[in-house]
Motif scaffolding. Structure first.
Motif, PDB file in Angstrom:
ATOM      1  N   TYR A   1      26.868   5.283 -13.812  1.00  0.00           N
ATOM      2  CA  TYR A   1      25.834   6.311 -13.759  1.00  0.00           C
ATOM      3  C   TYR A   1      24.685   6.043 -14.722  1.00  0.00           C
ATOM      4  CZ  TYR A   1      29.141   8.312 -17.235  1.00  0.00           C
ATOM      5  OH  TYR A   1      30.015   8.512 -18.275  1.00  0.00           O
ATOM      6  N   TYR A   2      24.901   5.287 -15.807  1.00  0.00           N
ATOM      7  CA  TYR A   2      23.742   4.918 -16.645  1.00  0.00           C
ATOM      8  C   TYR A   2      23.401   3.430 -16.537  1.00  0.00           C
ATOM      9  CZ  TYR A   2      26.602   2.926 -20.493  1.00  0.00           C
ATOM     10  OH  TYR A   2      27.451   2.160 -21.260  1.00  0.00           O
ATOM     11  N   ALA A   3      24.404   2.587 -16.204  1.00  0.00           N
ATOM     12  CA  ALA A   3      24.106   1.166 -16.014  1.00  0.00           C
ATOM     13  C   ALA A   3      23.150   0.971 -14.835  1.00  0.00           C
ATOM     14  CB  ALA A   3      25.394   0.385 -15.787  1.00  0.00           C
ATOM     15  N   ALA A   4      23.320   1.789 -13.796  1.00  0.00           N
ATOM     16  CA  ALA A   4      22.440   1.678 -12.626  1.00  0.00           C
ATOM     17  C   ALA A   4      21.004   2.019 -12.977  1.00  0.00           C
ATOM     18  CB  ALA A   4      22.946   2.591 -11.509  1.00  0.00           C
ATOM     19  N   ALA A   5      20.809   2.975 -13.881  1.00  0.00           N
ATOM     20  CA  ALA A   5      19.449   3.339 -14.294  1.00  0.00           C
ATOM     21  C   ALA A   5      18.790   2.187 -15.057  1.00  0.00           C
ATOM     22  CB  ALA A   5      19.492   4.606 -15.147  1.00  0.00           C
ATOM     23  N   ILE A   6      19.540   1.518 -15.928  1.00  0.00           N
ATOM     24  CA  ILE A   6      19.008   0.366 -16.650  1.00  0.00           C
ATOM     25  C   ILE A   6      18.710  -0.779 -15.687  1.00  0.00           C
ATOM     26  CG2 ILE A   6      19.565  -1.397 -18.370  1.00  0.00           C
ATOM     27  CD1 ILE A   6      21.275   0.719 -19.810  1.00  0.00           C
ATOM     28  N   ALA A   7      19.639  -1.032 -14.771  1.00  0.00           N
ATOM     29  CA  ALA A   7      19.458  -2.121 -13.805  1.00  0.00           C
ATOM     30  C   ALA A   7      18.222  -1.899 -12.952  1.00  0.00           C
ATOM     31  CB  ALA A   7      20.708  -2.233 -12.917  1.00  0.00           C
ATOM     32  N   ARG A   8      17.997  -0.676 -12.534  1.00  0.00           N
ATOM     33  CA  ARG A   8      16.836  -0.385 -11.691  1.00  0.00           C
ATOM     34  C   ARG A   8      15.523  -0.680 -12.433  1.00  0.00           C
ATOM     35  NH1 ARG A   8      18.067   4.239 -10.871  1.00  0.00           N
ATOM     36  NH2 ARG A   8      16.700   5.379 -12.294  1.00  0.00           N
ATOM     37  N   LEU A   9      15.459  -0.299 -13.700  1.00  0.00           N
ATOM     38  CA  LEU A   9      14.249  -0.538 -14.490  1.00  0.00           C
ATOM     39  C   LEU A   9      14.032  -2.028 -14.755  1.00  0.00           C
ATOM     40  CD1 LEU A   9      14.468   2.431 -17.031  1.00  0.00           C
ATOM     41  CD2 LEU A   9      13.017   2.230 -14.997  1.00  0.00           C
ATOM     42  N   LEU A  10      15.100  -2.820 -14.733  1.00  0.00           N
ATOM     43  CA  LEU A  10      14.984  -4.270 -14.923  1.00  0.00           C
ATOM     44  C   LEU A  10      14.765  -5.021 -13.610  1.00  0.00           C
ATOM     45  CD1 LEU A  10      17.781  -4.911 -17.603  1.00  0.00           C
ATOM     46  CD2 LEU A  10      15.289  -5.070 -17.933  1.00  0.00           C
ATOM     47  N   GLY A  11      14.800  -4.317 -12.489  1.00  0.00           N
ATOM     48  CA  GLY A  11      14.547  -4.955 -11.192  1.00  0.00           C
ATOM     49  C   GLY A  11      15.770  -5.554 -10.531  1.00  0.00           C
ATOM     50  N   PHE A  12      16.971  -5.104 -10.907  1.00  0.00           N
ATOM     51  CA  PHE A  12      18.182  -5.607 -10.255  1.00  0.00           C
ATOM     52  C   PHE A  12      18.293  -5.027  -8.842  1.00  0.00           C
ATOM     53  CE2 PHE A  12      19.275  -7.054 -14.391  1.00  0.00           C
ATOM     54  CZ  PHE A  12      20.236  -8.043 -14.220  1.00  0.00           C
ATOM     55  N   ASP A  13      18.978  -5.789  -7.999  1.00  0.00           N
ATOM     56  CA  ASP A  13      19.170  -5.367  -6.608  1.00  0.00           C
ATOM     57  C   ASP A  13      20.444  -4.551  -6.411  1.00  0.00           C
ATOM     58  OD1 ASP A  13      16.891  -6.912  -5.370  1.00  0.00           O
ATOM     59  OD2 ASP A  13      18.015  -8.571  -6.257  1.00  0.00           O
ATOM     60  N   ASP A  14      21.494  -4.875  -7.168  1.00  0.00           N
ATOM     61  CA  ASP A  14      22.795  -4.229  -6.970  1.00  0.00           C
ATOM     62  C   ASP A  14      23.499  -4.075  -8.313  1.00  0.00           C
ATOM     63  OD1 ASP A  14      23.100  -4.386  -3.811  1.00  0.00           O
ATOM     64  OD2 ASP A  14      22.400  -6.346  -4.486  1.00  0.00           O
ATOM     65  N   VAL A  15      24.433  -3.133  -8.332  1.00  0.00           N
ATOM     66  CA  VAL A  15      25.217  -2.882  -9.541  1.00  0.00           C
ATOM     67  C   VAL A  15      26.686  -2.757  -9.158  1.00  0.00           C
ATOM     68  CG1 VAL A  15      25.663  -1.301 -11.454  1.00  0.00           C
ATOM     69  CG2 VAL A  15      23.307  -1.717 -10.706  1.00  0.00           C
ATOM     70  N   VAL A  16      27.537  -3.481  -9.886  1.00  0.00           N
ATOM     71  CA  VAL A  16      28.993  -3.329  -9.782  1.00  0.00           C
ATOM     72  C   VAL A  16      29.449  -2.861 -11.156  1.00  0.00           C
ATOM     73  CG1 VAL A  16      31.184  -4.475  -9.359  1.00  0.00           C
ATOM     74  CG2 VAL A  16      29.146  -5.156  -8.065  1.00  0.00           C
ATOM     75  N   ALA A  17      30.011  -1.653 -11.214  1.00  0.00           N
ATOM     76  CA  ALA A  17      30.322  -1.065 -12.519  1.00  0.00           C
ATOM     77  C   ALA A  17      31.516  -0.137 -12.404  1.00  0.00           C
ATOM     78  CB  ALA A  17      29.103  -0.308 -13.049  1.00  0.00           C
ATOM     79  N   THR A  18      31.966   0.350 -13.559  1.00  0.00           N
ATOM     80  CA  THR A  18      33.027   1.348 -13.599  1.00  0.00           C
ATOM     81  C   THR A  18      32.513   2.637 -12.950  1.00  0.00           C
ATOM     82  OG1 THR A  18      33.905   0.381 -15.626  1.00  0.00           O
ATOM     83  CG2 THR A  18      34.571   2.639 -15.112  1.00  0.00           C
ATOM     84  N   ARG A  19      33.362   3.252 -12.144  1.00  0.00           N
ATOM     85  CA  ARG A  19      32.955   4.468 -11.422  1.00  0.00           C
ATOM     86  C   ARG A  19      33.632   5.696 -12.023  1.00  0.00           C
ATOM     87  NH1 ARG A  19      34.034   0.710  -7.351  1.00  0.00           N
ATOM     88  NH2 ARG A  19      36.113   1.612  -7.051  1.00  0.00           N
ATOM     89  N   ALA A  20      32.868   6.787 -12.066  1.00  0.00           N
ATOM     90  CA  ALA A  20      33.402   8.059 -12.556  1.00  0.00           C
ATOM     91  C   ALA A  20      33.920   8.887 -11.388  1.00  0.00           C
ATOM     92  CB  ALA A  20      32.331   8.824 -13.323  1.00  0.00           C
ATOM     93  N   ARG A  21      34.921   9.680 -11.650  1.00  0.00           N
ATOM     94  CA  ARG A  21      35.505  10.518 -10.607  1.00  0.00           C
ATOM     95  C   ARG A  21      34.757  11.849 -10.514  1.00  0.00           C
ATOM     96  NH1 ARG A  21      41.810  11.538 -11.100  1.00  0.00           N
ATOM     97  NH2 ARG A  21      41.657   9.237 -11.062  1.00  0.00           N
ATOM     98  N   GLY A  22      34.543  12.317  -9.306  1.00  0.00           N
ATOM     99  CA  GLY A  22      33.946  13.624  -9.091  1.00  0.00           C
ATOM    100  C   GLY A  22      35.003  14.652  -8.749  1.00  0.00           C
ATOM    101  N   ASP A  23      34.635  15.927  -8.867  1.00  0.00           N
ATOM    102  CA  ASP A  23      35.592  16.983  -8.570  1.00  0.00           C
ATOM    103  C   ASP A  23      35.391  17.582  -7.186  1.00  0.00           C
ATOM    104  OD1 ASP A  23      33.277  18.426  -8.876  1.00  0.00           O
ATOM    105  OD2 ASP A  23      34.071  19.835 -10.373  1.00  0.00           O
ATOM    106  N   GLY A  24      34.473  17.013  -6.396  1.00  0.00           N
ATOM    107  CA  GLY A  24      34.211  17.529  -5.059  1.00  0.00           C
ATOM    108  C   GLY A  24      33.295  18.728  -5.041  1.00  0.00           C
TER     109      GLY A  24
END
Length: 341
Positions: free
Chosen positions: A236-259
């Motif tokens: 959820y925060y690595a994707a924000a950094i990657a987007r600002l650096l111009g990355f195309d994709d992110v593979v990272a640890t995922r957080a669980r949602g409660d629905g």
């Protein structure tokens, strides 16, 4: 290949023979005397006034007619066999033509596969590879300051949890969940989490990215590489950094949602670390329709935990490497890069 053709040939032969027999029966029926006709050889029905020697066929002519009939039958049989041979030749020709077309199509498909351009992936670890320092604790502190500064008083508890990790009493995934629970809370709404992540990413881009990393990312992008960030940090925060650096994709640890639109302090699936990181990259490639044999992969990491990824890559790079990775790189012949200066 020709089993079907032989069957068709036999069926055609039976059909032609049946047609020939039917024609012969029809002809014989026509030659039989009917109730309203006179056969030329039934002398009892011939009018005596019409009896003339010049109208009676000699026996030799009758014999010749029989011979012609036999010869005609032989010709018809020969013609039927010729027709059958022509049909068989047509079937064989059609079969070979179809085989040639299929083989040509297969060859063209092979050529298209050989002519298809090779894809290129550049896979980057984040913490201490792209960033100057680890990001997880700094993100938690940033979130606590924005949302609930009183939670910063719980930092010593996180310190004790970290000690348990060093003593191998607590795993990395468990440590990550406990620290998030203490500094962010059990649950946070997705809009609130996104707002915190965006502000932290902007701060990190401004002050926390290594200059050498920026240059290499720009070079790989210019060379046509698809840029992938693969990190143990939360997506959820690595994707924000990657987007600002111009990355195309992110593979990272995922957080669980409660629905119910809230993000829990729990991990969904594996912590993207060590061998699990490579497994998650392979799963991402499969979902994206990217076959390993169709891509050339560069991989960058600072830590020996990413050895499985570096072994798997076509071009592994040890970046800002700590001691264990530096030693492994010397054994494997992996290039060493230092983006810290």
């Amino acid at each position: 290949m020709f089993g079907g053709s032989d069957l068709i040939e036999q069926m055609l032969l039976v059909f032609l023979e049946a047609v020939h027999r039917r024609a012969m029966v029809a002809r014989e029926t026509m030659d039989q005397p009917g109730a309203d006709r006179v056969d030329s050889l039934d002398l009892a029905q011939i009018d005596p006034g019409d009896l003339a020697f010049d109208r009676i066929e000699p026996l030799g002519q009758i014999a010749q007619a029989g011979e012609r009939q036999i010869a005609g039958e032989a010709q018809r049989r020969a013609a039927a066999r010729i027709d059958l041979l022509e049909i068989r030749a047509s079937l064989i020709t059609a079969t070979f033509r179809r085989f040639a077309v299929e083989r040509q199509g297969f060859a063209q498909a092979c050529r298209r596969g050989l002519d298809a351009p090779m894809r290129h992936l550049a896979i980057y670890d984040m913490d201490k590879t792209i960033t100057a320092t680890p990001t997880w604790t700094r993100f938690l502190v940033h979130a606590a300051r924005r949302r609930a500064p009183w939670r910063l008083a719980l930092m010593p508890v996180i310190g004790f949890a970290g000690l348990g990790y060093l003593l191998k009493l607590v795993g990395r995934a468990r440590l990550k969940q406990v620290s998030q629970r203490l500094l962010i809370g059990r649950a946070i709404t997705l809009p609130d989490l996104e707002a915190v992540a965006e502000s932290f990413a902007a701060q990190e881009i401004a002050t926390g990215i290594l200059h050498g990393a920026r240059e290499r990312i720009a070079a790989d992008r210019a060379a046509g590489y698809r840029l992938v960030m693969a990190t143990a940090s939360h997506g959820y925060y690595a994707a924000a950094i990657a987007r600002l650096l111009g990355f195309d994709d992110v593979v990272a640890t995922r957080a669980r949602g409660d629905g119910q639109g809230r993000i829990l302090s729990l991990i969904e699936g594996d912590n993207c670390y060590g061998p699990a990181k490579l497994h998650m990259i392979e799963a991402w490639m499969q979902d994206a329709g990217i076959a390993r044999g169709d891509v050339h992969v560069r991989a960058y990491s600072d830590h020996v935990s990413d050895a499985p990824l570096l072994e798997w890559a076509d071009e592994p790079f040890a970046v800002n490497a700590h001691g264990p990775l530096r030693r492994l790189s010397a054994e494997r012949g992996w290039p060493l890069l230092d983006w810290r200066y």
